[in-house]
Design a protein around this motif. Sequence first.
Motif, PDB file in Angstrom:
ATOM      1  N   UNK A 209     -23.940   0.724   1.935  1.00 48.50           N
ATOM      2  CA  UNK A 209     -22.475   0.587   2.079  1.00 48.50           C
ATOM      3  C   UNK A 209     -22.003   1.250   3.366  1.00 48.50           C
ATOM      4  N   UNK A 210     -21.008   0.667   4.003  1.00 46.60           N
ATOM      5  CA  UNK A 210     -20.537   1.225   5.264  1.00 46.60           C
ATOM      6  C   UNK A 210     -19.842   2.557   5.060  1.00 46.60           C
ATOM      7  N   UNK A 211     -19.894   3.386   6.079  1.00 49.24           N
ATOM      8  CA  UNK A 211     -19.224   4.693   6.064  1.00 49.24           C
ATOM      9  C   UNK A 211     -18.145   4.685   7.144  1.00 49.24           C
ATOM     10  N   UNK A 212     -16.898   4.991   6.736  1.00 45.43           N
ATOM     11  CA  UNK A 212     -15.788   5.016   7.674  1.00 45.43           C
ATOM     12  C   UNK A 212     -15.374   6.455   7.918  1.00 45.43           C
ATOM     13  N   UNK A 213     -15.085   6.742   9.166  1.00 38.57           N
ATOM     14  CA  UNK A 213     -14.702   8.109   9.519  1.00 38.57           C
ATOM     15  C   UNK A 213     -13.243   8.392   9.233  1.00 38.57           C
ATOM     16  N   UNK A 214     -12.359   7.340   9.201  1.00 39.76           N
ATOM     17  CA  UNK A 214     -10.932   7.534   8.980  1.00 39.76           C
ATOM     18  C   UNK A 214     -10.596   7.348   7.500  1.00 39.76           C
ATOM     19  N   UNK A 215      -9.690   8.163   7.005  1.00 38.21           N
ATOM     20  CA  UNK A 215      -9.225   8.089   5.613  1.00 38.21           C
ATOM     21  C   UNK A 215      -7.784   7.582   5.626  1.00 38.21           C
ATOM     22  N   UNK A 216      -7.516   6.556   4.800  1.00 42.96           N
ATOM     23  CA  UNK A 216      -6.180   5.967   4.753  1.00 42.96           C
ATOM     24  C   UNK A 216      -5.226   6.914   4.044  1.00 42.96           C
ATOM     25  N   UNK A 217      -4.047   7.063   4.609  1.00 40.91           N
ATOM     26  CA  UNK A 217      -2.981   7.861   3.997  1.00 40.91           C
ATOM     27  C   UNK A 217      -1.725   7.016   3.908  1.00 40.91           C
ATOM     28  N   UNK A 218      -0.872   7.389   2.956  1.00 45.19           N
ATOM     29  CA  UNK A 218       0.353   6.613   2.739  1.00 45.19           C
ATOM     30  C   UNK A 218       1.276   6.676   3.949  1.00 45.19           C
ATOM     31  N   UNK A 219       1.359   7.831   4.597  1.00 45.01           N
ATOM     32  CA  UNK A 219       2.191   8.004   5.789  1.00 45.01           C
ATOM     33  C   UNK A 219       1.362   8.670   6.881  1.00 45.01           C
ATOM     34  N   UNK A 220       1.671   8.321   8.090  1.00 41.87           N
ATOM     35  CA  UNK A 220       1.019   8.963   9.231  1.00 41.87           C
ATOM     36  C   UNK A 220       1.588  10.361   9.418  1.00 41.87           C
ATOM     37  N   UNK A 221       0.880  11.235  10.129  1.00 37.29           N
ATOM     38  CA  UNK A 221       1.439  12.577  10.372  1.00 37.29           C
ATOM     39  C   UNK A 221       2.798  12.544  11.044  1.00 37.29           C
ATOM     40  N   UNK A 222       2.991  11.610  11.949  1.00 40.68           N
ATOM     41  CA  UNK A 222       4.302  11.510  12.609  1.00 40.68           C
ATOM     42  C   UNK A 222       5.384  11.106  11.610  1.00 40.68           C
ATOM     43  N   UNK A 223       5.031  10.175  10.696  1.00 41.90           N
ATOM     44  CA  UNK A 223       6.021   9.749   9.701  1.00 41.90           C
ATOM     45  C   UNK A 223       6.357  10.887   8.742  1.00 41.90           C
ATOM     46  N   UNK A 224       5.342  11.675   8.344  1.00 39.73           N
ATOM     47  CA  UNK A 224       5.605  12.823   7.468  1.00 39.73           C
ATOM     48  C   UNK A 224       6.483  13.857   8.156  1.00 39.73           C
ATOM     49  N   UNK A 225       6.240  14.078   9.441  1.00 38.66           N
ATOM     50  CA  UNK A 225       7.067  15.022  10.185  1.00 38.66           C
ATOM     51  C   UNK A 225       8.511  14.525  10.265  1.00 38.66           C
ATOM     52  N   UNK A 226       8.673  13.239  10.543  1.00 39.16           N
ATOM     53  CA  UNK A 226      10.028  12.674  10.609  1.00 39.16           C
ATOM     54  C   UNK A 226      10.724  12.757   9.255  1.00 39.16           C
ATOM     55  N   UNK A 227       9.964  12.562   8.160  1.00 37.61           N
ATOM     56  CA  UNK A 227      10.561  12.656   6.830  1.00 37.61           C
ATOM     57  C   UNK A 227      11.038  14.076   6.534  1.00 37.61           C
ATOM     58  N   UNK A 228      10.237  15.066   6.869  1.00 41.08           N
ATOM     59  CA  UNK A 228      10.645  16.453   6.647  1.00 41.08           C
ATOM     60  C   UNK A 228      11.843  16.837   7.513  1.00 41.08           C
ATOM     61  N   UNK A 229      11.851  16.362   8.750  1.00 36.09           N
ATOM     62  CA  UNK A 229      12.995  16.637   9.624  1.00 36.09           C
ATOM     63  C   UNK A 229      14.261  16.008   9.046  1.00 36.09           C
ATOM     64  N   UNK A 230      14.118  14.792   8.515  1.00 43.19           N
ATOM     65  CA  UNK A 230      15.273  14.138   7.903  1.00 43.19           C
ATOM     66  C   UNK A 230      15.799  14.897   6.700  1.00 43.19           C
ATOM     67  N   UNK A 231      14.888  15.380   5.838  1.00 43.97           N
ATOM     68  CA  UNK A 231      15.322  16.154   4.672  1.00 43.97           C
ATOM     69  C   UNK A 231      15.986  17.467   5.090  1.00 43.97           C
ATOM     70  N   UNK A 232      15.438  18.136   6.088  1.00 43.96           N
ATOM     71  CA  UNK A 232      16.055  19.379   6.565  1.00 43.96           C
ATOM     72  C   UNK A 232      17.442  19.121   7.140  1.00 43.96           C
ATOM     73  N   UNK A 233      17.584  18.017   7.897  1.00 43.72           N
ATOM     74  CA  UNK A 233      18.899  17.676   8.445  1.00 43.72           C
ATOM     75  C   UNK A 233      19.884  17.369   7.319  1.00 43.72           C
ATOM     76  N   UNK A 234      19.417  16.695   6.250  1.00 46.31           N
ATOM     77  CA  UNK A 234      20.292  16.388   5.118  1.00 46.31           C
ATOM     78  C   UNK A 234      20.729  17.669   4.401  1.00 46.31           C
ATOM     79  N   UNK A 235      19.817  18.605   4.234  1.00 37.38           N
ATOM     80  CA  UNK A 235      20.167  19.876   3.590  1.00 37.38           C
ATOM     81  C   UNK A 235      21.160  20.651   4.451  1.00 37.38           C
ATOM     82  N   UNK A 236      20.933  20.662   5.771  1.00 38.95           N
ATOM     83  CA  UNK A 236      21.854  21.354   6.668  1.00 38.95           C
ATOM     84  C   UNK A 236      23.243  20.723   6.619  1.00 38.95           C
ATOM     85  N   UNK A 237      23.294  19.382   6.561  1.00 37.47           N
ATOM     86  CA  UNK A 237      24.582  18.697   6.469  1.00 37.47           C
ATOM     87  C   UNK A 237      25.283  19.033   5.164  1.00 37.47           C
ATOM     88  N   UNK A 238      24.533  19.096   4.068  1.00 35.20           N
ATOM     89  CA  UNK A 238      25.126  19.442   2.772  1.00 35.20           C
ATOM     90  C   UNK A 238      25.695  20.856   2.799  1.00 35.20           C
TER      91      UNK A 238
END
Length: 277
Positions: free
Chosen positions: A11-40
């Motif tokens: 069976x083939x071996x892949x070096x990359x592991x699939x994730x639901x979100x990329x690191x950049x997308x996760x960072x943007x999501x956390x920044x968005x939540x922090x901005x929402x909390x600050x706005x609240x």
Amino acid sequence: MSALDTRRGDPPHYSQIWTFRTPRARLALWVGWLALVALFVWCWQVMNQNTLWIFVTDAPDQAVDIGSRMFPPRLGYLPELLMPLWDTLNIATLGTMGGVILAVPVAFLAARNTTPSALLVRPVALFIIVTSRSINSLIWALLLVAIIGPGLLAGIVAIALRSIGFVGKLLYEAIEETDARQVEAVTATGAARAQVIHFGIVPQVLPAFWGISMFRWDINIRESTILGLVGAGGIGMKLQSSIDTLAWSQVATILIVILGTVVVSEALSARVRQALI
């Protein structure tokens, strides 16, 4: 995956592991939540600047006190509400008719497939629709009471001006969604532009037109009940006078009448729209 693994059938071996979100997308999501909390937090601070929490904590007791004064409703007050209720129905009906009449040409001017000019006429029509939808009917009534005086006319015009944007937006979207093949068939006969609209587009949007009109009438029944609070006629004037005199049993009767009127109008509107669409 190596060539040796392919030849051996491993069976083939892949070096990359699939994730639901990329690191950049996760960072943007956390920044968005922090901005929402600050706005609240900021909005909460702004709200607390002028809030007297002693009145807020006392609100449940005041609500219980007013509710006890409303019971039992003064049913003997019903005969005095018949004429104001009739005025409210007239405000809603005539205002809806006026708004629909004004909204139809605006909708045809705003639709891409019927506007005579997409660069000049269409933006003006869209501006009219946005302006009408942006200003609440109560604000229209305030302005009209100051301009033409208190009474039913101010309420009728306020409902009409508010209805233009609602009916115009839904109607021009229905016009743009018409089947182009029917329009092409009418155009192929050599019909003029007005005939193409009359025979190719109007029959397609007519059911939507009646449904939108009835839906708006149902909404206007509810909105017209409060226009009397600013002097635009209807049952709202009785409501305001009863509140001013602390006649809470009369307020309860008025609220029951308004609730019954809204329920009947909604049922009637639903039946008519079901029959038309």
